[in-house]
Design a protein around this motif. Structure first.
Motif, PDB file in Angstrom:
ATOM      1  N   ASP A 144       0.866  -1.170   0.000  1.00  0.00           N
ATOM      2  CA  ASP A 144       0.000   0.000   0.000  1.00  0.00           C
ATOM      3  C   ASP A 144       0.904   1.222   0.000  1.00  0.00           C
ATOM      4  O   ASP A 144       1.870   1.274   0.766  1.00  0.00           O
ATOM      5  CB  ASP A 144      -0.897   0.006   1.252  1.00  0.00           C
ATOM      6  N   PRO A 145       0.630   2.214  -0.855  1.00  0.00           N
ATOM      7  CA  PRO A 145       1.516   3.376  -0.943  1.00  0.00           C
ATOM      8  C   PRO A 145       1.632   4.169   0.354  1.00  0.00           C
ATOM      9  O   PRO A 145       2.605   4.890   0.545  1.00  0.00           O
ATOM     10  CB  PRO A 145       0.888   4.224  -2.056  1.00  0.00           C
ATOM     11  N   ALA A 146       0.658   4.037   1.248  1.00  0.00           N
ATOM     12  CA  ALA A 146       0.697   4.784   2.511  1.00  0.00           C
ATOM     13  C   ALA A 146       1.461   4.054   3.597  1.00  0.00           C
ATOM     14  O   ALA A 146       1.691   4.605   4.675  1.00  0.00           O
ATOM     15  CB  ALA A 146      -0.728   5.078   2.993  1.00  0.00           C
ATOM     16  N   ILE A 147       1.862   2.811   3.314  1.00  0.00           N
ATOM     17  CA  ILE A 147       2.476   1.965   4.342  1.00  0.00           C
ATOM     18  C   ILE A 147       3.880   1.522   3.918  1.00  0.00           C
ATOM     19  O   ILE A 147       4.102   1.142   2.777  1.00  0.00           O
ATOM     20  CB  ILE A 147       1.608   0.718   4.606  1.00  0.00           C
ATOM     21  N   LYS A 148       4.800   1.584   4.858  1.00  0.00           N
ATOM     22  CA  LYS A 148       6.155   1.063   4.648  1.00  0.00           C
ATOM     23  C   LYS A 148       6.248  -0.311   5.306  1.00  0.00           C
ATOM     24  O   LYS A 148       5.972  -0.451   6.496  1.00  0.00           O
ATOM     25  CB  LYS A 148       7.191   2.006   5.257  1.00  0.00           C
ATOM     26  N   ARG A 149       6.604  -1.321   4.530  1.00  0.00           N
ATOM     27  CA  ARG A 149       6.715  -2.683   5.053  1.00  0.00           C
ATOM     28  C   ARG A 149       8.173  -3.102   5.066  1.00  0.00           C
ATOM     29  O   ARG A 149       8.856  -3.038   4.044  1.00  0.00           O
ATOM     30  CB  ARG A 149       5.892  -3.654   4.194  1.00  0.00           C
ATOM     31  N   ILE A 150       8.651  -3.519   6.217  1.00  0.00           N
ATOM     32  CA  ILE A 150      10.046  -3.922   6.391  1.00  0.00           C
ATOM     33  C   ILE A 150      10.100  -5.428   6.600  1.00  0.00           C
ATOM     34  O   ILE A 150       9.567  -5.948   7.591  1.00  0.00           O
ATOM     35  CB  ILE A 150      10.686  -3.206   7.599  1.00  0.00           C
ATOM     36  N   LEU A 151      10.696  -6.135   5.662  1.00  0.00           N
ATOM     37  CA  LEU A 151      10.813  -7.591   5.770  1.00  0.00           C
ATOM     38  C   LEU A 151      11.873  -7.934   6.815  1.00  0.00           C
ATOM     39  O   LEU A 151      13.031  -7.527   6.696  1.00  0.00           O
ATOM     40  CB  LEU A 151      11.185  -8.198   4.420  1.00  0.00           C
ATOM     41  N   LEU A 152      11.477  -8.672   7.840  1.00  0.00           N
ATOM     42  CA  LEU A 152      12.379  -9.027   8.929  1.00  0.00           C
ATOM     43  C   LEU A 152      13.053 -10.377   8.706  1.00  0.00           C
ATOM     44  O   LEU A 152      14.235 -10.526   8.951  1.00  0.00           O
ATOM     45  CB  LEU A 152      11.616  -9.051  10.257  1.00  0.00           C
TER      46      LEU A 152
ATOM     47  N   GLU B  40      19.863 -11.484  17.459  1.00  0.00           N
ATOM     48  CA  GLU B  40      21.250 -11.814  17.793  1.00  0.00           C
ATOM     49  C   GLU B  40      21.317 -12.814  18.939  1.00  0.00           C
ATOM     50  O   GLU B  40      22.152 -13.723  18.935  1.00  0.00           O
ATOM     51  CB  GLU B  40      22.025 -10.544  18.139  1.00  0.00           C
ATOM     52  N   GLU B  41      20.443 -12.659  19.934  1.00  0.00           N
ATOM     53  CA  GLU B  41      20.400 -13.607  21.052  1.00  0.00           C
ATOM     54  C   GLU B  41      20.046 -15.012  20.584  1.00  0.00           C
ATOM     55  O   GLU B  41      20.488 -16.005  21.161  1.00  0.00           O
ATOM     56  CB  GLU B  41      19.382 -13.139  22.091  1.00  0.00           C
ATOM     57  N   GLU B  42      19.241 -15.076  19.529  1.00  0.00           N
ATOM     58  CA  GLU B  42      18.814 -16.373  18.991  1.00  0.00           C
ATOM     59  C   GLU B  42      19.735 -16.863  17.872  1.00  0.00           C
ATOM     60  O   GLU B  42      19.427 -17.841  17.191  1.00  0.00           O
ATOM     61  CB  GLU B  42      17.387 -16.263  18.457  1.00  0.00           C
ATOM     62  N   ASN B  43      20.874 -16.154  17.685  1.00  0.00           N
ATOM     63  CA  ASN B  43      21.836 -16.503  16.630  1.00  0.00           C
ATOM     64  C   ASN B  43      21.194 -16.512  15.239  1.00  0.00           C
ATOM     65  O   ASN B  43      21.458 -17.385  14.402  1.00  0.00           O
ATOM     66  CB  ASN B  43      22.465 -17.877  16.913  1.00  0.00           C
ATOM     67  N   MET B  44      20.329 -15.521  15.012  1.00  0.00           N
ATOM     68  CA  MET B  44      19.665 -15.389  13.725  1.00  0.00           C
ATOM     69  C   MET B  44      20.191 -14.126  13.022  1.00  0.00           C
ATOM     70  O   MET B  44      20.500 -13.136  13.680  1.00  0.00           O
ATOM     71  CB  MET B  44      18.153 -15.286  13.907  1.00  0.00           C
ATOM     72  N   VAL B  45      20.276 -14.194  11.703  1.00  0.00           N
ATOM     73  CA  VAL B  45      20.738 -13.061  10.914  1.00  0.00           C
ATOM     74  C   VAL B  45      19.623 -12.023  10.825  1.00  0.00           C
ATOM     75  O   VAL B  45      18.484 -12.345  10.508  1.00  0.00           O
ATOM     76  CB  VAL B  45      21.154 -13.502   9.500  1.00  0.00           C
ATOM     77  N   PHE B  46      19.975 -10.771  11.107  1.00  0.00           N
ATOM     78  CA  PHE B  46      18.993  -9.692  11.024  1.00  0.00           C
ATOM     79  C   PHE B  46      19.404  -8.733   9.918  1.00  0.00           C
ATOM     80  O   PHE B  46      20.306  -7.923  10.077  1.00  0.00           O
ATOM     81  CB  PHE B  46      18.889  -8.954  12.358  1.00  0.00           C
ATOM     82  N   LYS B  47      18.737  -8.858   8.757  1.00  0.00           N
ATOM     83  CA  LYS B  47      19.012  -7.968   7.628  1.00  0.00           C
ATOM     84  C   LYS B  47      17.675  -7.466   7.088  1.00  0.00           C
ATOM     85  O   LYS B  47      17.168  -7.943   6.075  1.00  0.00           O
ATOM     86  CB  LYS B  47      19.780  -8.719   6.532  1.00  0.00           C
ATOM     87  N   PRO B  48      17.090  -6.503   7.801  1.00  0.00           N
ATOM     88  CA  PRO B  48      15.792  -5.986   7.356  1.00  0.00           C
ATOM     89  C   PRO B  48      15.883  -5.331   5.997  1.00  0.00           C
ATOM     90  O   PRO B  48      16.887  -4.692   5.678  1.00  0.00           O
ATOM     91  CB  PRO B  48      15.418  -4.979   8.449  1.00  0.00           C
ATOM     92  N   SER B  49      14.831  -5.461   5.203  1.00  0.00           N
ATOM     93  CA  SER B  49      14.809  -4.825   3.886  1.00  0.00           C
ATOM     94  C   SER B  49      13.411  -4.306   3.613  1.00  0.00           C
ATOM     95  O   SER B  49      12.428  -4.907   4.023  1.00  0.00           O
ATOM     96  CB  SER B  49      15.215  -5.819   2.796  1.00  0.00           C
ATOM     97  N   ASP B  50      13.355  -3.159   2.921  1.00  0.00           N
ATOM     98  CA  ASP B  50      12.059  -2.594   2.552  1.00  0.00           C
ATOM     99  C   ASP B  50      11.422  -3.498   1.508  1.00  0.00           C
ATOM    100  O   ASP B  50      12.087  -3.999   0.589  1.00  0.00           O
ATOM    101  CB  ASP B  50      12.214  -1.194   1.970  1.00  0.00           C
ATOM    102  N   SER B  51      10.107  -3.711   1.656  1.00  0.00           N
ATOM    103  CA  SER B  51       9.388  -4.591   0.728  1.00  0.00           C
ATOM    104  C   SER B  51       8.274  -3.809   0.067  1.00  0.00           C
ATOM    105  O   SER B  51       7.822  -2.791   0.565  1.00  0.00           O
ATOM    106  CB  SER B  51       8.794  -5.779   1.492  1.00  0.00           C
ATOM    107  N   THR B  52       7.837  -4.309  -1.074  1.00  0.00           N
ATOM    108  CA  THR B  52       6.712  -3.693  -1.772  1.00  0.00           C
ATOM    109  C   THR B  52       5.580  -4.678  -1.864  1.00  0.00           C
ATOM    110  O   THR B  52       5.739  -5.852  -1.566  1.00  0.00           O
ATOM    111  CB  THR B  52       7.136  -3.263  -3.179  1.00  0.00           C
TER     112      THR B  52
END
Length: 306
Positions: A151-159, A294-306
């Motif tokens: 949605d153009p009014a919403i920013k979605r960040i893929l976790l 990080e505590e769960e030893n998981m990679v955190f590389k958030p990215s903007d999604s459409t």
């Protein structure tokens, strides 16, 4: 041209009567008629067919009506969003889909509360689609969801992209694949429980779209109310069910979980906020997510999604 002129015009169109519109707007009929005439003069077009009963718009009037509704809607949304942003130092409302309670969301919310003792946090369960409208209307400030909705009014960040697993009864013949994993093409003839039975798109829609993406057509997809019911039926030997990996911690008896090998078989977990929202709670929640990952030893590389 003022917003009230647009409201007058839209009300006349929707009521199909100057008299009814005047009553609804709590103004006299003659001033309303003059305002409509003034609007037509300003635009240089006829908005309504003369002498029609009920009142009907011209072709140009119908076009203008559609855009007037959008302007009034966007104005109302902007007003609501601005009010929520200005009061966010008091309370942050977080929308979430229930399945994320089995993932890392509780740890993230707990850490956010610890780091921001001056902010009251309110959790509101709602589907990913509903979160979009709730954000735009100012009913929530952050949304945690699973679907690819833009949605153009919403920013979605893929976790992250959470893998899916297959839940089967411990005596089901498919348990032979518990170590090596299974492809979705191997289960299309099985009765498959999907969930939830709610407004679409939802998690059930996501599962169906994965099958479609792979060119597969399941023979028997059975939609049920929610995940616990689906797993309960699987535990009774009625069929099988596809779930997010984190939901395998629910701990229902008689179930085993088989890895799904298709690379398309994942559920996107995303954070959604208003597109123009610059509030300081957003980087704060992202910091909490980063720390928990990080505590769960998981990679955190958030990215903007459409």
């Amino acid at each position: 041209m003022e917003l009230r002129h647009l409201r007058y015009f839209v009300t006349v169109v929707e009521e199909q009567s100057i008299t009814k519109a005047a009553e609804k707007l709590c103004i006299a009929q003659p001033p309303l008629s003059r305002q409509i005439q003034k609007l037509e003069e300003e635009l240089g077009i006829l908005l309504f067919e003369r002498g029609s009963r009920p009142v009907r718009t011209t072709e140009a009037g119908q076009f203008f009506y559609q855009h007037a509704v959008q302007i009034l809607t966007h104005t109302a949304q902007a007003t609501s969003m601005a009010k929520r942003i200005s009061s966010v130092n008091k309370i942050v409302r977080i929308g979430y889909v229930s399945s994320l309670l089995y993932a890392l969301l509780p740890q993230i919310i707990y850490l956010f509360r610890q780091n921001n003792p001056d902010i009251e946090v309110e959790l509101i369960e709602c589907g990913t689609k509903d979160q979009i409208e709730a954000l735009k209307q100012g009913k929530i400030d952050i949304g945690f969801g699973r679907l690819r909705i833009s949605d153009p009014a919403i920013k979605r960040i893929l976790l992250r992209e959470e893998k899916l697993k297959l839940a089967v009864h411990k005596n089901h013949y498919l348990t032979q694949y518990i170590d090596q994993g299974i492809y979705l093409s191997q289960i299309i003839n099985e009765p498959i429980f999907s969930y939830p039975a709610s407004q679409k798109p939802n998690f059930s829609t996501l599962i169906q779209s994965i099958f479609t993406e792979l060119g597969l057509v399941p023979k028997d997809m059975i939609e049920v109310r929610e995940i616990h019911l689906a797993l309960g039926l699987v535990s009774s030997g009625e069929g099988i069910c596809i779930i997010p990996e984190s939901a395998s911690d629910i701990g229902m008896k008689n179930l085993v979980y088989i890895p799904i090998l298709d690379v398309e078989a994942y559920s996107p977990i995303s954070l959604s906020v208003r597109n123009m929202d610059q509030s300081n709670y957003i980087p704060s929640i992202l910091d909490c997510i980063k720390n928990v990952f990080e505590e769960e030893n998981m990679v955190f590389k958030p990215s903007d999604s459409t």
